[in-house]
Design a protein around this motif. Structure first.
Motif, PDB file in Angstrom:
ATOM      1  N   HIS A 221     -19.025  -0.605  46.479  1.00 35.47           N
ATOM      2  CA  HIS A 221     -18.736  -1.533  45.380  1.00 35.47           C
ATOM      3  C   HIS A 221     -19.756  -1.393  44.256  1.00 35.47           C
ATOM      4  O   HIS A 221     -19.415  -1.510  43.074  1.00 35.47           O
ATOM      5  CB  HIS A 221     -18.721  -2.969  45.908  1.00 35.47           C
ATOM      6  N   SER A 222     -21.001  -1.123  44.628  1.00 39.78           N
ATOM      7  CA  SER A 222     -22.064  -1.015  43.618  1.00 39.78           C
ATOM      8  C   SER A 222     -21.990   0.297  42.839  1.00 39.78           C
ATOM      9  O   SER A 222     -22.609   0.422  41.773  1.00 39.78           O
ATOM     10  CB  SER A 222     -23.437  -1.143  44.271  1.00 39.78           C
ATOM     11  N   SER A 227     -23.160   6.687  37.126  1.00 36.43           N
ATOM     12  CA  SER A 227     -22.501   7.759  36.387  1.00 36.43           C
ATOM     13  C   SER A 227     -21.499   8.472  37.287  1.00 36.43           C
ATOM     14  O   SER A 227     -21.520   8.325  38.513  1.00 36.43           O
ATOM     15  CB  SER A 227     -23.550   8.765  35.889  1.00 36.43           C
ATOM     16  N   ALA A 228     -20.616   9.253  36.663  1.00 38.34           N
ATOM     17  CA  ALA A 228     -19.588   9.964  37.432  1.00 38.34           C
ATOM     18  C   ALA A 228     -20.212  10.919  38.443  1.00 38.34           C
ATOM     19  O   ALA A 228     -19.778  11.003  39.600  1.00 38.34           O
ATOM     20  CB  ALA A 228     -18.667  10.727  36.476  1.00 38.34           C
ATOM     21  N   GLU A 229     -21.274  11.627  38.018  1.00 40.13           N
ATOM     22  CA  GLU A 229     -21.936  12.569  38.918  1.00 40.13           C
ATOM     23  C   GLU A 229     -22.636  11.833  40.062  1.00 40.13           C
ATOM     24  O   GLU A 229     -22.584  12.255  41.220  1.00 40.13           O
ATOM     25  CB  GLU A 229     -22.957  13.405  38.141  1.00 40.13           C
ATOM     26  N   ALA A 234     -22.956  10.148  45.787  1.00 39.09           N
ATOM     27  CA  ALA A 234     -23.095   9.014  46.710  1.00 39.09           C
ATOM     28  C   ALA A 234     -21.851   8.859  47.578  1.00 39.09           C
ATOM     29  O   ALA A 234     -21.949   8.566  48.775  1.00 39.09           O
ATOM     30  CB  ALA A 234     -23.358   7.733  45.923  1.00 39.09           C
ATOM     31  N   LEU A 235     -20.683   9.061  46.983  1.00 45.17           N
ATOM     32  CA  LEU A 235     -19.438   8.960  47.746  1.00 45.17           C
ATOM     33  C   LEU A 235     -19.370  10.008  48.846  1.00 45.17           C
ATOM     34  O   LEU A 235     -18.922   9.733  49.959  1.00 45.17           O
ATOM     35  CB  LEU A 235     -18.231   9.108  46.807  1.00 45.17           C
ATOM     36  N   SER A 236     -19.831  11.238  48.539  1.00 44.20           N
ATOM     37  CA  SER A 236     -19.810  12.313  49.520  1.00 44.20           C
ATOM     38  C   SER A 236     -20.692  11.958  50.723  1.00 44.20           C
ATOM     39  O   SER A 236     -20.282  12.119  51.884  1.00 44.20           O
ATOM     40  CB  SER A 236     -20.305  13.613  48.887  1.00 44.20           C
TER      41      SER A 236
END
Length: 309
Positions: A221-222, A227-229, A234-236
């Motif tokens: 959520h945070s 930024s997109a990068e 972080a998602l990975s």
């Protein structure tokens, strides 16, 4: 050990009694266990000697790989040997030792996953305070606390197991010793012990899973403010952790948070989190992590170059 037991050894029935299927079990789990050892030891060596993997996340991954290696070793070798043996006999003392090891390294894996979630939360949600909060001394203290917590949990498990009285039969319809299959063989009322088992192992699995999923929900959520990068990286990382959490905790919750009843799929569910997850963890953390893959390439290319000279 208690001396008032008429049963001094148990016979593990394994996954199957069919000779053809036993050969398949041997081949499949020999490959799985070898892959687990190679994959986790590769991660351990890479993190130990790499100059680029010094962050807390890889410090915790180092100990997760150690826990996974020992966790799988506590059950897989006996399953593999038992699949080609006429009868798999395990002594009472060996059975108690296996229970202790299974819960020691299993709970250590749980605590390390929690520490990895804490590390990701601080890194993403409190980036400015990250170097201070997750400094090396703090990480070492957290790992020591995790080992102590694991030892306390496994000690509680073995104390419950030692309270069980066995007077026959001694056939364990499983491939390893654990409290759930042993409760069926005890010649005493096991209602209270089963409640304590659910309260101990079941609570640890359920509460840890809930805390981990909440923490990753907060982290994801945070990410909307990054930024997109930054979001992509972080998602990975978080996706890898979430996959590991679901694969490990799903089977654990199924086994340890229910009344003392058995289901036909119990043995396969146990196989999944004791042998399958330690095998998958190195693949998940290396194939989805560019830093680990690059560090492995550099480390082994330097080693090959030095040897060629």
């Amino acid at each position: 050990m208690q001396q008032n037991k008429t049963v001094t050894e148990f016979i593990l029935l394994g996954l199957t009694q069919d000779p053809v299927k036993q050969k398949m079990v041997f081949i499949i789990f020999f490959i799985f266990y070898t892959g687990t050892l190679v994959g986790n030891l590769l991660i351990i060596v890479t993190i130990k000697f790499s100059q680029t993997l010094g962050s807390p996340m890889y410090f915790f991954l180092f100990y997760l790989s150690i826990a996974d290696t020992c966790f799988s070793t506590s059950t897989a070798p006996r399953l593999i040997v038992g699949s080609v043996s006429a009868k798999t006999v395990i002594s009472y003392n060996e059975c108690m030792t296996q229970i202790f090891a299974l819960h020691l390294f299993g709970s250590m894996g749980i605590f390390v996953l929690i520490l990895m979630a804490v590390d990701r939360y601080v890194a993403i949600c409190k980036p400015l305070q990250y170097p201070t909060i997750m400094r090396r001394q703090v990480c070492i203290i957290l790992i020591i606390v995790a080992w102590i917590g694991s030892f306390i949990h496994s000690t509680a498990q073995i104390l419950l197991a030692l309270k069980l009285k066995f007077c026959g039969p001694n056939l364990i319809d499983h491939y390893c010793c654990d409290l759930q299959p042993l409760l069926k063989l005890a010649c005493m009322d096991t209602y209270v012990i089963n409640l304590l088992l659910v309260f101990n192992s079941g609570a640890i699995c359920s509460i840890s899973f809930l805390l981990l999923m909440i923490s990753y929900f907060v982290i994801l959520h945070s990410l909307r403010n990054h930024s997109a990068e930054g979001r992509k990286k972080a998602l990975s990382t978080c996706t890898s952790h979430i996959i590991v959490v679901i694969l490990f905790f799903g089977p654990c919750i199924f086994i340890y948070t229910r009344p003392p009843t058995t289901f036909p799929m119990d043995k396969m569910v146990t196989v999944f989190y004791t042998i399958g997850t330690p095998f998958l963890n190195p693949l998940i953390y290396t194939l989805r992590n560019a830093e680990v893959k690059n560090a492995m390439r550099k480390l082994w290319s330097v080693k090959i170059t030095s040897e060629s000279k």
